[in-house]
Write a protein that holds these residues in place. Sequence first.
Motif, PDB file in Angstrom:
ATOM      1  N   GLU A  30       1.065  -1.469  -0.062  1.00  0.00           N
ATOM      2  CA  GLU A  30      -0.113  -0.207   0.300  1.00  0.00           C
ATOM      3  C   GLU A  30       1.272   1.275   0.149  1.00  0.00           C
ATOM      4  OE1 GLU A  30      -3.142   0.424   0.085  1.00  0.00           O
ATOM      5  OE2 GLU A  30      -3.411  -2.250  -0.030  1.00  0.00           O
ATOM      6  N   GLY A  31       0.532   2.172  -0.628  1.00  0.00           N
ATOM      7  CA  GLY A  31       0.907   3.387  -0.718  1.00  0.00           C
ATOM      8  C   GLY A  31       0.825   4.330  -2.059  1.00  0.00           C
ATOM      9  N   LYS A  32       1.868   5.428  -2.133  1.00  0.00           N
ATOM     10  CA  LYS A  32       1.533   6.456  -3.569  1.00  0.00           C
ATOM     11  C   LYS A  32       2.527   6.887  -3.421  1.00  0.00           C
ATOM     12  CE  LYS A  32      -2.793   8.589  -1.140  1.00  0.00           C
ATOM     13  NZ  LYS A  32      -3.397   9.976  -1.066  1.00  0.00           N
ATOM     14  N   GLY A  33       2.489   7.177  -5.105  1.00  0.00           N
ATOM     15  CA  GLY A  33       3.978   7.512  -5.819  1.00  0.00           C
ATOM     16  C   GLY A  33       4.187   6.694  -6.475  1.00  0.00           C
ATOM     17  N   GLY A  72       9.319  12.370  -3.756  1.00  0.00           N
ATOM     18  CA  GLY A  72       8.288  11.669  -4.040  1.00  0.00           C
ATOM     19  C   GLY A  72       8.643  10.218  -2.759  1.00  0.00           C
ATOM     20  N   ARG A 109       7.847   2.976  -4.684  1.00  0.00           N
ATOM     21  CA  ARG A 109       7.700   1.758  -4.480  1.00  0.00           C
ATOM     22  C   ARG A 109       7.860   0.839  -5.290  1.00  0.00           C
ATOM     23  NH1 ARG A 109       1.776   0.092  -4.033  1.00  0.00           N
ATOM     24  NH2 ARG A 109       1.233   2.203  -4.594  1.00  0.00           N
ATOM     25  N   ARG A 138      -1.103  -2.471 -12.788  1.00  0.00           N
ATOM     26  CA  ARG A 138      -1.687  -0.860 -13.287  1.00  0.00           C
ATOM     27  C   ARG A 138      -3.674  -0.034 -12.027  1.00  0.00           C
ATOM     28  NH1 ARG A 138       0.032  -0.187 -19.410  1.00  0.00           N
ATOM     29  NH2 ARG A 138       1.762   1.048 -18.898  1.00  0.00           N
ATOM     30  N   ASN A 198      -3.128   0.226  -8.950  1.00  0.00           N
ATOM     31  CA  ASN A 198      -2.607   1.376  -8.335  1.00  0.00           C
ATOM     32  C   ASN A 198      -2.939   2.384  -9.605  1.00  0.00           C
ATOM     33  OD1 ASN A 198      -0.478   0.889  -5.865  1.00  0.00           O
ATOM     34  ND2 ASN A 198      -0.548  -0.962  -7.370  1.00  0.00           N
ATOM     35  N   ASP A 220      -3.373   5.975 -10.117  1.00  0.00           N
ATOM     36  CA  ASP A 220      -2.623   6.612  -9.785  1.00  0.00           C
ATOM     37  C   ASP A 220      -1.221   7.370 -10.237  1.00  0.00           C
ATOM     38  OD1 ASP A 220      -5.180   8.149 -10.595  1.00  0.00           O
ATOM     39  OD2 ASP A 220      -5.780   8.035  -7.510  1.00  0.00           O
ATOM     40  N   SER A 221      -0.376   6.194 -10.256  1.00  0.00           N
ATOM     41  CA  SER A 221       1.129   5.645 -10.027  1.00  0.00           C
ATOM     42  C   SER A 221       1.324   5.684 -11.334  1.00  0.00           C
ATOM     43  CB  SER A 221       0.952   4.722  -9.395  1.00  0.00           C
ATOM     44  OG  SER A 221       0.433   4.977  -7.525  1.00  0.00           O
ATOM     45  N   LYS A 222       2.774   6.200 -11.290  1.00  0.00           N
ATOM     46  CA  LYS A 222       3.282   6.468 -12.751  1.00  0.00           C
ATOM     47  C   LYS A 222       4.417   4.661 -12.421  1.00  0.00           C
ATOM     48  CE  LYS A 222       6.317   8.454 -15.551  1.00  0.00           C
ATOM     49  NZ  LYS A 222       7.579   9.651 -15.571  1.00  0.00           N
TER      50      LYS A 222
END
Length: 234
Positions: free
Chosen positions: A129-132, A165, A168, A204, A207, A209-211
């Motif tokens: 779990e996480g962002k970025g 940022g 992950r 994808r 996540n 919103d993650s590149k």
Amino acid sequence: MLDFFSPAGVLGLVALGMGGYYSCRRYIEGCRVKVIVADAKTSLIVRQTTDTGTVTLRDILYAECPSLTDPRQALMVPTPYLATGLLQTIYATMRVRLYDRNSDVTYERNMFVMKDGATVSLDWYPSIEGKGPIALLLSGVGGSSQEHHIRAMAKSLVTRFKGGGGFRVVVVNHRGTARTPITSPRPYDSGFTDDLRTVVGHVRAANADSKLIGIGFSMGANVLTKYIGEEGAS
């Protein structure tokens, strides 16, 4: 005992220095990268620029990859005491289980079952779990998330880019590697991209919103490159 300040001693030192310089130059010359690529007329055409103009794979290689094509830069000079592939393999094998401050990572794992029943394990660092942005790593043949260079890369991506940022990291373990159970008769190989395609779709979707970027090592780079070519702009 040789007197280094005598004419004979000075001459010996000069000869030794010249011999060392000559040997060093020969060693570096032997480390030059030789790129084998089709000539301008037969190289694969990548795109059309005008009615008659084209851009070939050779054009892109020579324009974008000077580290492979520029004689001044196309060098791969190994550490002198690891000058052969055999020595490098032995050294890497000795370091594979090394845990130091650059590679002391603890993964969070989830298992993923493919359509044919095969199991692929995904090792996440620092957490699922996480962002970025997410960096997806693929190891070479027989390798896994436990290799020292994979762990060092994972930690570097997470710690060195925190100011921007941070990443992950998810390491895709090929079928049967990293203690992943073998649940299908189909093994992995250097041209098998189905597992990667499924994993990328899963990552994808979870996540959105993650590149996502991909990093491959050895055979893993081959699988990644083939996958990108198959997918194209998508």
